[in-house]
Scaffold this motif. Structure first.
Motif, PDB file in Angstrom:
ATOM      1  N   ARG A   2       0.839  -1.196   0.000  1.00  0.00           N
ATOM      2  CA  ARG A   2       0.000   0.000   0.000  1.00  0.00           C
ATOM      3  C   ARG A   2       0.876   1.249   0.000  1.00  0.00           C
ATOM      4  N   VAL A   3       0.595   2.168  -0.945  1.00  0.00           N
ATOM      5  CA  VAL A   3       1.399   3.368  -1.123  1.00  0.00           C
ATOM      6  C   VAL A   3       0.515   4.608  -1.027  1.00  0.00           C
ATOM      7  N   LEU A   4       1.003   5.612  -0.325  1.00  0.00           N
ATOM      8  CA  LEU A   4       0.351   6.920  -0.262  1.00  0.00           C
ATOM      9  C   LEU A   4       1.104   7.865  -1.179  1.00  0.00           C
ATOM     10  N   ILE A   5       0.379   8.542  -2.073  1.00  0.00           N
ATOM     11  CA  ILE A   5       0.965   9.572  -2.923  1.00  0.00           C
ATOM     12  C   ILE A   5       0.416  10.917  -2.465  1.00  0.00           C
ATOM     13  N   VAL A   6       1.317  11.811  -2.025  1.00  0.00           N
ATOM     14  CA  VAL A   6       0.912  13.153  -1.619  1.00  0.00           C
ATOM     15  C   VAL A   6       1.500  14.113  -2.654  1.00  0.00           C
ATOM     16  N   GLU A   7       0.669  14.521  -3.592  1.00  0.00           N
ATOM     17  CA  GLU A   7       1.110  15.331  -4.738  1.00  0.00           C
ATOM     18  C   GLU A   7      -0.028  16.253  -5.149  1.00  0.00           C
TER      19      GLU A   7
END
Length: 79
Positions: A2-7
């Motif tokens: 599981r990956v969080l992308i904060v962009e």
């Protein structure tokens, strides 16, 4: 995994999400520092892609807060 992308840049965020999902990762997006901090604080992620220049809270502050809260997930910083 599981990956969080904060962009906050929509095109880049969408490209990152599409690429990671295509590789089999579960991806959660956030488009500002406040939401990204909250998600990283309350959910468990195997990795984070974190932009530095975010609205509401900058990426380094988000990362600093996570570390002070004991969050140790790997973070890839985008500049």
């Amino acid at each position: 995994m599981r990956v969080l992308i904060v962009e906050d840049e929509p095109t880049l965020g969408a490209q990152l999400r599409k690429t990671l999902e295509g590789a089999g990762y579960a991806v959660d997006p956030a488009d500002d520092g406040e939401d990204g901090h909250f998600m990283g604080q309350t959910e468990t992620y195997d990795a984070v892609v974190l932009d530095l220049g975010l609205p509401t809270i900058d990426g380094l502050t988000v990362l600093d807060r996570w570390r002070k809260e004991g969050k140790v997930m790997p973070v890839l910083v985008l500049t």
